[in-house]
Design an enzyme around this catalytic site. Structure first.
Site, PDB file in Angstrom:
ATOM      1  N   GLY A  44     -11.811 -27.223  13.733  1.00 40.05           N
ATOM      2  CA  GLY A  44     -10.864 -27.787  12.771  1.00 40.05           C
ATOM      3  C   GLY A  44     -11.411 -28.927  11.940  1.00 40.05           C
ATOM      4  O   GLY A  44     -10.799 -29.330  10.958  1.00 40.05           O
ATOM      5  N   CYS A  88       7.783  -0.503   5.377  1.00 38.89           N
ATOM      6  CA  CYS A  88       6.907  -0.223   4.250  1.00 38.89           C
ATOM      7  C   CYS A  88       7.346   1.082   3.598  1.00 38.89           C
ATOM      8  O   CYS A  88       7.515   2.096   4.276  1.00 38.89           O
ATOM      9  CB  CYS A  88       5.460  -0.113   4.729  1.00 38.89           C
ATOM     10  SG  CYS A  88       4.320   0.516   3.484  1.00 38.89           S
ATOM     11  N   CYS A 140       4.163   3.717   4.224  1.00 45.50           N
ATOM     12  CA  CYS A 140       3.765   4.225   5.536  1.00 45.50           C
ATOM     13  C   CYS A 140       4.872   4.095   6.574  1.00 45.50           C
ATOM     14  O   CYS A 140       4.752   4.609   7.683  1.00 45.50           O
ATOM     15  CB  CYS A 140       2.503   3.520   6.026  1.00 45.50           C
ATOM     16  SG  CYS A 140       2.806   1.833   6.603  1.00 45.50           S
ATOM     17  N   CYS A 190       3.284  -2.561   2.697  1.00 45.62           N
ATOM     18  CA  CYS A 190       2.307  -3.363   3.450  1.00 45.62           C
ATOM     19  C   CYS A 190       1.396  -4.112   2.483  1.00 45.62           C
ATOM     20  O   CYS A 190       0.885  -3.530   1.530  1.00 45.62           O
ATOM     21  CB  CYS A 190       1.402  -2.472   4.296  1.00 45.62           C
ATOM     22  SG  CYS A 190       2.225  -1.606   5.621  1.00 45.62           S
ATOM     23  N   CYS A 232      -2.075   0.002   5.912  1.00 46.71           N
ATOM     24  CA  CYS A 232      -1.107   0.956   5.377  1.00 46.71           C
ATOM     25  C   CYS A 232      -1.731   2.360   5.353  1.00 46.71           C
ATOM     26  O   CYS A 232      -1.113   3.328   5.786  1.00 46.71           O
ATOM     27  CB  CYS A 232      -0.690   0.522   3.975  1.00 46.71           C
ATOM     28  SG  CYS A 232       0.818   1.295   3.373  1.00 46.71           S
TER      29      CYS A 232
HETATM   30 ZN   LIG Z   1       2.452   0.484   4.725  1.00 40.91          ZN
END
Ligand SMILES: [Zn+2]
Ligand SMILES: Nc1ncnc2c1ncn2[C@@H]1O[C@H](COP(=O)(O)OP(=O)(O)O)[C@@H](O)[C@H]1O
Ligand SMILES: [Mg+2]
Ligand SMILES: [Zn+2]
Lengths: 276, 299
Positions: free
Chosen positions: B38, B254, B257, B278, B284
């Site tokens: 970090g 989505c 998909c 997506c 996807c």
């Molecule tokens: Zn998708």
């Protein structure tokens, strides 16, 4: 009585300094500006003790070094010399020997400061409640509900209208800004509070209520305070003991009543006479 | 001569465009970044033949780490096909002979990304490089870099937390959508680059190394594998990821998909309706392929 703070030989020189700075400045020399090198001996050889629940006054004319004393103790400005020991329960902290992180920790957790200029003590771009939240968050309180409760309780205690908890302090009156500053300073229940000209410039009625508030807090919480002011009325009302400063040096010290009734130093006599 | 510095097809480029000295310096910064999770490690960011702000910080990391046999994937907001991703990929192909590129997350050994972490969990043998425009989360509360350094050193993030407090006061929730300040390994708070909140929990104890490169600001930082990454929040107002439920409370899917557990982008259809898809195009595609093959088997 328990000692909270022991300050010894505190000094602060602005400028390069030279071997003649000290002898060429002070009340006798009638200046704090070294004629040899041009440095300002803002304070020199300032010593005092502060006890639990006590309010100590630091008085003197403008430029005499009052603010410099509290700025050094609150770590706003490193001193050029001297020592200060803070007694916190069973532990002692030698303030100017601590590293920056430890100093910051003390400042956030165990000290509080209220400045004459609220701009220095408050972030004007965050709400009144947010200002208090910031101090609580510094001490690792991570519960939003608890932070908010505590902020509201502090604002209620300092008599800020709760309807304004989410407003920006830049829209507040001067007196209200000082109340928010006091609430913020008290957020972590510090045993030591510094107040620098907190009522200077406010209306008399507003001043009186803030001074009352400070006295109530001292009685409720037994907070030790160093109160800096050039206003003898404030000294009379708030403080039990006081030191008188001139050109960076302490010229008189004692019980406030004695200083005001029977000043020893000619300078203090003039100060008291002019305030009558 | 260094085995790595062969020239490419008559061009006088060193392998990976950067000279070996520059690569070594970046690798040293990477090692330091991994050793201090970090912490923003300064490095001498090089001029690249594209404008800063086009991912030059990420690209320098990629070029310093890449070796022959590497399989590289470049994405921009989840997509391999955006102009920015295509440009960077072509640049890598041109300057790193022997390196292959892919759009498949599963196949990649090194993934350079802008604004997203791939949906598919990364593996211990993969490295994710994120492009960073603004590396310091404290810049919103403190203009002075010297003071910010002290604040980071002391893990003093109270002013950042006040921002969150003010957010809840005003909106009843924390509204930060991207660049969510995240505490790494219990100390340093990072700006995780403009990834959505959705991606932040996937930094926590991730199997893969994540590196962050800010070219303009000349900083590199890291979330090493299996390291704590905690978004700043209050104990009673916890961090939350984006909510993809519709008005009826059902998780949106989505449109392409059918996936109901990925980060969705919102589009407007020609008919003016809102359509969700997506954001991670490889994810996807993969879901779609699987769906189609299942349908094929069923037929
Ligand atoms: Zn998708
Ligand atoms: N940052 C600084 N640089 C130079 N001189 C300063 C600085 N701050 C204060 N001083 C000088 O130090 C002296 C004491 O100042 P100060 O402690 O503010 O006095 P007071 O609070 O009693 O009015 C003054 O002469 C002032 O001008
Ligand atoms: Mg003053
Ligand atoms: Zn001098």
């Amino acid at each position: 009585m328990n000692k909270v703070l022991e300050v010894r030989n505190l000094s602060k020189i602005y400028g390069p300094g030279c071997p003649h700075c000290i002898e060429s400045t002070g009340p006798e020399a009638d200046t704090n500006l070294c004629p040899h090198c041009g440095s300002v001996v803002a304070i020199h050889d300032v010593s005092f003790d502060l006890f639990e629940g006590e309010i100590l006054g630091v008085m003197g004319e403008s430029g005499s070094g009052k603010s410099t004393v509290v700025k050094a103790l609150y770590f706003d400005q490193a001193p050029s010399g001297g020592e200060a020991i803070f007694f916190d329960g069973d532990t002692q902290h030698e303030l100017f020997a601590l590293n920056a992180a430890r100093q910051r920790w003390l400042r956030n957790h165990r000290f509080g400061m209220v400045y004459q200029n609220p701009n220095l003590g408050l972030n004007f771009n965050i709400s009144a409640g947010g200002n208090i939240a910031e101090r609580l968050l510094m001490s690792d309180l991570m519960d939003y509900g608890a932070i908010r409760e505590r902020a509201k309780a502090l604002l209620a205690r300092t008599e800020v209208l709760l309807s304004r908890v989410d407003d920006l302090p830049k829209h507040f009156s001067g007196g209200m800004q000082q109340r928010v500053q006091i609430a913020k300073a008290l957020a972590t229940q510090p045993p030591l509070l510094f107040l620098d000209e907190v009522t200077t410039g406010l209306d008399l009625s507003v001043q009186a209520r803030i001074l009352d508030l400070i006295l109530e807090i001292q009685q409720e919480l037994k907070t030790a305070m160093v109160v800096v002011t050039h206003d003898l009325g404030v000294i009379r009302l708030l403080t039990g003991r006081a030191i008188v400063m001139k050109y960076g040096r302490v010229i008189e010290t004692g019980l406030t009543d004695q200083i005001l009734e029977d000043p020893q130093h000619a300078y203090t006599q003039r100060l008291v006479a002019s305030a009558l | 001569m260094n085995a790595m510095s062969h020239t490419t097809g008559g061009n006088a480029y060193n392998f990976g465009f950067l000279d070996e000295y520059a690569k070594k310096e970046i690798r040293r910064a990477v090692l330091k970044a991994i050793a201090i999770p970090g912490y923003q490690v300064p490095y001498a960011s090089r001029e690249m033949p594209m404008g800063r702000g086009f991912g030059t910080g990420g690209l320098q990391l990629t070029l310093a780490l890449i070796g022959p046999g590497e399989v590289v994937k470049v994405i921009d907001q989840g997509s391999d096909d955006s102009v920015n991703a295509v440009n960077l990929r072509q640049f890598i192909e041109m300057t790193c002979p022997g390196v292959s590129t892919t759009t498949r997350t599963a196949e990649a050994s090194l993934i350079q990304s802008r604004h997203r972490i791939p949906e598919r969990p990364l593996t211990p043998t993969q490295i994710l490089v994120l492009q960073v425009p603004y590396p310091d989360p404290l810049v919103v509360v403190e203009p002075s870099e010297d003071k910010r350094k002290i604040m980071h050193g002391e893990a003093d993030y109270s002013r950042l937390l006040v921002k969150l407090y003010e957010d809840i006061v005003q909106f009843d929730e924390i509204t930060i959508s991207h660049r969510y300040p995240t505490r790494i390994n219990g100390h340093y708070v990072i700006d995780p680059s403009p990834i959505p909140r959705w991606d932040v929990p996937r930094l926590d104890h991730a199997a893969a190394l994540t590196l962050f490169g800010a070219g303009r600001e000349k900083k590199i930082y890291a979330v090493p594998p299996h390291t704590r990454a905690e978004p700043l929040a209050f104990s009673d107002v916890p961090f939350r990821v984006e909510d993809f439920r519709d008005a009826a409370g059902r998780r949106r899917a989505c449109a392409r998909c059918g996936c109901t557990d990925s980060f969705l982008d919102e589009f407007s259809s020609d008919a003016g309706e809102k359509v969700y898809q997506c954001s991670d195009t490889d994810w996807c595609d993969e879901k779609l392929l699987r769906k189609e093959s299942l349908r094929g088997e069923a037929a």
